[in-house]
Design a protein around this motif. Structure first.
Motif, mmCIF file in Angstrom:
data_model
loop_
_atom_site.group_PDB
_atom_site.id
_atom_site.type_symbol
_atom_site.label_atom_id
_atom_site.label_comp_id
_atom_site.label_asym_id
_atom_site.label_seq_id
_atom_site.Cartn_x
_atom_site.Cartn_y
_atom_site.Cartn_z
ATOM 1 N N LYS A 76 0.706 -1.133 -0.026
ATOM 2 C CA LYS A 76 0.101 0.086 -0.008
ATOM 3 C C LYS A 76 0.840 1.291 0.083
ATOM 4 C CE LYS A 76 -3.726 -2.069 2.322
ATOM 5 N NZ LYS A 76 -3.232 -3.534 2.503
ATOM 6 N N SER A 126 1.389 5.402 0.360
ATOM 7 C CA SER A 126 0.684 6.687 0.587
ATOM 8 C C SER A 126 1.302 7.613 -0.436
ATOM 9 C CB SER A 126 1.240 6.932 1.969
ATOM 10 O OG SER A 126 2.586 7.007 2.115
ATOM 11 N N GLN A 127 2.392 7.454 -1.132
ATOM 12 C CA GLN A 127 2.937 8.478 -2.178
ATOM 13 C C GLN A 127 3.534 7.725 -3.288
ATOM 14 O OE1 GLN A 127 5.703 10.396 0.503
ATOM 15 N NE2 GLN A 127 4.611 12.238 0.057
ATOM 16 N N ILE A 179 -4.223 10.628 -2.246
ATOM 17 C CA ILE A 179 -3.263 9.625 -2.763
ATOM 18 C C ILE A 179 -2.718 10.320 -4.200
ATOM 19 C CG2 ILE A 179 -2.449 7.363 -3.668
ATOM 20 C CD1 ILE A 179 -2.866 7.541 -0.796
#
Length: 448
Positions: A165, A167-168, A295
């Protein structure tokens, strides 16, 4: 007043399957005489790795009475957990007992830790369980396909727990997911005709899915935003993406819809694609509310494939406001709706990609000068696969740049798009990115 005794809950559970008799009376007896017997662990732990044990060894070595041991062995035999026979051992005929498959599974239940043959054990337990459940589904008139949908969904959810996953992410991709059926034929027969073709090969795919996996394999942090149905095919798509290293946390699973399915028929290297679309087909996200805006604003580049124009326009406006490079590519059905319909998206993108199929359509429908027509609504860089051997870059007020391609396919390869996106995400100039994409494609095709 009695004090309360606090107990700490058991955190680690050993997933295990025990198959019990279906009749209640037999089930109660099994629990009472097999599971609850004080000799259970001693006897079942005494079987050797080959699943056998001599009766005399049990009688001599166990601390229980001969009567208790022999009685327990009869109980195991009655429930089909062991078989009994004789053999010659050291010149004497002796009685031995051997675990059946069910008995072997039960014996492993009493291991001190995970058994050394855990892979074989879990395979047996799972296969046996699925067979029994399938039989039950048939008896109750429930489609067996439901069972395997549950299995695929559970498998994907288990993998999803530890999946990547970001985030950036470096690149956020929007588009459709699909489950493809591929068939290769030497020749497509006329209506009513018959032809010999290869056996159908079914697999998750679609241009957007393939692109996301290709980017991830190049070490690019990639997040895919799409949708699938809550069915076997949808969870297979998610599983393949996870195994390919793609962030799938923004894929929408639609409970009341089915995953988009396509049939691809290839004849002499030329392909025909038949896409199944209906009111309950999950095509792609259909609302701006499904866009992961927090995101998206951290991405280095954005790619939009097959996506509803209204949603694509919202993403394009956001990317433009944030200064995020955006690449747009859509298929012929979108272009058939007309330039006015596509204008909200085209007017805001940085790069427009035209496959050879789209380019041939535009030449026919916007003759004689399709580029001039497109330039009425966008000043984006336009990349065209104009022939099977070349790419063309068209920039406003500059001469076209045409470069030969290593690909002999009339369609644009995912490797070209991967190479272009890699450079755009690093804020490199469009011309440099275009030339790099050609070289990257050639290098990747040389490895295939």
């Amino acid at each position: 007043m009695l004090g309360m005794v606090e107990t700490k809950p058991i955190e680690h559970l050993w997933p295990y399957l025990l198959f019990l008799p279906s009749e209640r009376e037999a089930r109660d007896e099994f629990i009472r005489t097999v599971m609850a017997s004080r000799v259970t662990r001693s006897v079942l732990s005494s079987f050797h790795e080959d699943g056998r044990v001599l009766q005399r060894d049990l009688v001599e070595n166990l601390q229980h009475s001969n009567k208790s041991v022999l009685s327990y062995l009869k109980t195991l035999s009655r429930f089909g957990l062991i078989t009994t026979a004789t053999t010659i051992h050291n010149g004497k005929r002796v009685v031995y007992h051997e675990l059946t498959k069910s008995g072997w599974g039960l014996a492993r239940f009493y291991s001190k830790g995970l058994p050394s043959d855990i892979e074989e054990l879990t395979a047996f337990l799972l296969e046996d369980y699925l067979i029994r459940l399938t039989t039950l589904y048939k008896d109750l008139g429930i489609p067996e396909s439901r069972l395997f949908e549950i299995f695929a969904r559970t498998r994907a959810k288990a993998i999803l727990e530890d999946s990547i996953k970001y985030s950036q992410p470096d690149i956020v991709i929007f588009g459709a997911s699909a489950y493809n059926t591929r068939i290769e034929c030497a020749k497509i027969p006329p209506a009513g005709g018959l032809a010999s073709c290869s056996s159908p090969i079914r697999s998750p795919g679609g241009s957007t899915v393939d692109l996301a996996i290709a980017l991830a394999r190049e070490g690019i942090d990639t997040s895919l935003v799409s949708s699938v149905g809550n069915d076997l095919e949808g969870w297979e798509v998610i599983t393949q993406l996870i195994q390919g290293g793609v962030d799938v946390s923004n894929i929408i699973v639609e409970n009341e819809k089915s995953t988009n399915e396509s049939i691809i028929i290839t004849e002499n290297s030329k392909s025909r694609m038949l896409v199944g679309i209906g009111p309950v087909t999950s095509l792609s996200i259909n609302s701006p509310s499904q866009v992961p805006w927090s995101i998206l604003e951290k991405a280095k580049a954005v790619y939009i494939g097959e996506l509803f124009v209204e949603v694509a326009a919202s993403i394009a406006a956001f990317a433009k406001a944030q200064g995020i490079p955006l690449v747009y590519r859509c298929s012929v059905p979108f272009w058939e709706m007309g330039l006015d319909w596509l204008k909200p998206v085209l007017s805001q993108v940085d790069t427009l990609i035209l496959s050879n199929q789209v380019w041939r359509y535009l030449i026919r429908s916007m003759s004689p000068k399709p580029i001039e027509r497109i330039r009425d609504v966008t000043d984006a860089a336009i990349i065209i696969k104009d022939t099977k051997n070349s790419y063309k870059l068209h920039l406003v007020d500059e001469r076209d740049m045409s470069i030969l391609s290593a690909s002999k396919s009339p369609e644009m390869t995912r490797w070209f798009v991967v190479g272009y996106l890699k450079q755009i995400a690093d804020n490199l100039p469009i011309k440099d990115s275009f030339e790099y994409a050609i070289r990257f494609e050639e290098n990747c095709l040389g490895k295939v």
